[in-house]
Scaffold this motif. Structure first.
Motif, mmCIF file in Angstrom:
data_model
loop_
_atom_site.group_PDB
_atom_site.id
_atom_site.type_symbol
_atom_site.label_atom_id
_atom_site.label_comp_id
_atom_site.label_asym_id
_atom_site.label_seq_id
_atom_site.Cartn_x
_atom_site.Cartn_y
_atom_site.Cartn_z
ATOM 1 N N VAL A 8 -25.094 0.175 55.550
ATOM 2 C CA VAL A 8 -25.384 -0.149 53.949
ATOM 3 C C VAL A 8 -25.253 1.080 53.290
ATOM 4 O O VAL A 8 -24.610 1.348 52.159
ATOM 5 C CB VAL A 8 -26.717 -0.899 53.908
ATOM 6 C CG1 VAL A 8 -27.024 -1.015 52.272
ATOM 7 C CG2 VAL A 8 -26.689 -2.296 54.373
ATOM 8 N N GLU A 9 -25.801 2.149 53.905
ATOM 9 C CA GLU A 9 -26.115 3.433 53.018
ATOM 10 C C GLU A 9 -24.757 4.036 52.477
ATOM 11 O O GLU A 9 -24.565 4.689 51.544
ATOM 12 C CB GLU A 9 -26.947 4.427 53.755
ATOM 13 C CG GLU A 9 -26.976 5.877 53.148
ATOM 14 C CD GLU A 9 -27.536 5.676 51.723
ATOM 15 O OE1 GLU A 9 -27.097 6.609 50.805
ATOM 16 O OE2 GLU A 9 -28.538 4.745 51.391
ATOM 17 N N LEU A 12 -23.645 2.262 49.640
ATOM 18 C CA LEU A 12 -24.103 2.569 48.518
ATOM 19 C C LEU A 12 -24.033 3.924 47.961
ATOM 20 O O LEU A 12 -23.708 4.125 46.746
ATOM 21 C CB LEU A 12 -25.746 2.446 48.791
ATOM 22 C CG LEU A 12 -26.247 1.178 49.048
ATOM 23 C CD1 LEU A 12 -27.735 1.070 49.137
ATOM 24 C CD2 LEU A 12 -25.780 0.264 47.889
ATOM 25 N N ARG A 25 -29.903 1.781 45.081
ATOM 26 C CA ARG A 25 -30.649 2.278 46.196
ATOM 27 C C ARG A 25 -32.325 1.818 46.029
ATOM 28 O O ARG A 25 -32.768 1.392 46.775
ATOM 29 C CB ARG A 25 -30.786 3.747 46.382
ATOM 30 C CG ARG A 25 -29.270 4.102 47.181
ATOM 31 C CD ARG A 25 -29.538 5.783 47.226
ATOM 32 N NE ARG A 25 -28.331 6.078 48.048
ATOM 33 C CZ ARG A 25 -27.643 7.380 47.694
ATOM 34 N NH1 ARG A 25 -27.741 7.800 46.796
ATOM 35 N NH2 ARG A 25 -26.635 7.305 48.637
ATOM 36 N N SER A 28 -32.338 -1.995 46.503
ATOM 37 C CA SER A 28 -32.393 -2.360 47.988
ATOM 38 C C SER A 28 -33.633 -1.935 48.776
ATOM 39 O O SER A 28 -34.059 -2.725 49.452
ATOM 40 C CB SER A 28 -31.261 -1.183 48.755
ATOM 41 O OG SER A 28 -31.090 -1.566 50.015
ATOM 42 N N PRO A 39 -31.819 -4.118 55.184
ATOM 43 C CA PRO A 39 -30.577 -4.466 54.223
ATOM 44 C C PRO A 39 -29.470 -4.682 55.400
ATOM 45 O O PRO A 39 -29.134 -3.900 56.325
ATOM 46 C CB PRO A 39 -30.442 -3.282 53.213
ATOM 47 C CG PRO A 39 -31.007 -2.256 53.924
ATOM 48 C CD PRO A 39 -32.308 -2.827 54.918
ATOM 49 N N LEU A 41 -24.802 -5.295 54.960
ATOM 50 C CA LEU A 41 -23.719 -5.523 54.364
ATOM 51 C C LEU A 41 -23.148 -6.865 54.714
ATOM 52 O O LEU A 41 -22.712 -7.080 55.880
ATOM 53 C CB LEU A 41 -22.865 -4.308 54.325
ATOM 54 C CG LEU A 41 -21.500 -4.279 53.197
ATOM 55 C CD1 LEU A 41 -22.330 -4.090 51.954
ATOM 56 C CD2 LEU A 41 -20.718 -3.200 53.669
ATOM 57 N N VAL A 47 -24.912 -6.557 49.384
ATOM 58 C CA VAL A 47 -26.161 -5.987 50.244
ATOM 59 C C VAL A 47 -27.108 -7.191 50.351
ATOM 60 O O VAL A 47 -27.736 -7.635 49.228
ATOM 61 C CB VAL A 47 -26.854 -4.923 49.641
ATOM 62 C CG1 VAL A 47 -28.027 -4.199 50.514
ATOM 63 C CG2 VAL A 47 -25.719 -3.783 49.489
ATOM 64 N N GLY A 68 -30.171 -10.993 47.683
ATOM 65 C CA GLY A 68 -29.084 -9.829 47.939
ATOM 66 C C GLY A 68 -28.615 -9.345 46.457
ATOM 67 O O GLY A 68 -29.005 -10.075 45.590
#
Length: 131
Positions: A8-9, A12, A25, A28, A39, A41, A47, A68
């Motif tokens: 995920v990071e 993002l 962020r 999330s 989280p 993807l 997300v 999400g």
């Protein structure tokens, strides 16, 4: 729909607009806190947090995140329980500027909305999907 094998990071971090990236962020973190789920993807750049199984009267079934969001170019799309407009009109009235769609809540900026109302919508969605 299923989670994909992408972190995920980095997803993002790739959001082009700095404000939208910061909002993504923050959203999330809020969804992880409220849902108690990490989280993940999902396909189509969603997300998602947790998972639930659904089955329609037609027999169609599948899995989806409990709650999400997707950081789109012009707005954040928050995925809530279907019918949330009818279920929670007082909460939406407190939320601030937003647009609605079938199961989708569209937000331009997190700073413009009431965090308590947003937290409530997320919490109620998670509770409904968990049954």
């Amino acid at each position: 729909m299923r989670p994909v094998d992408t972190a995920v990071e980095p997803f993002l971090a790739a959001v082009a607009d700095e404000r939208r990236r910061a909002d993504a962020r923050a959203l999330s973190a809020l969804m992880a806190e409220v849902s108690g789920e990490p989280p993940a993807l999902w396909a189509a750049g969603i997300v998602g947090f947790g998972t639930y199984h659904y089955r329609y009267e037609s027999g169609r079934e599948g899995d989806a995140p409990l709650v999400g969001f997707a950081p789109r170019k012009t707005q954040l799309v928050v995925y809530l329980v279907g019918g949330y407009e009818e279920r929670y009109p007082q909460t939406l009235a407190r939320l601030g500027p937003h647009k609605t769609g079938k199961g989708c809540l569209y937000l331009k900026r997190l700073a413009d909305v009431d965090e308590g109302a947003l937290r409530e919508l997320i919490d109620r969605t998670v509770r409904v999907h968990r049954g």
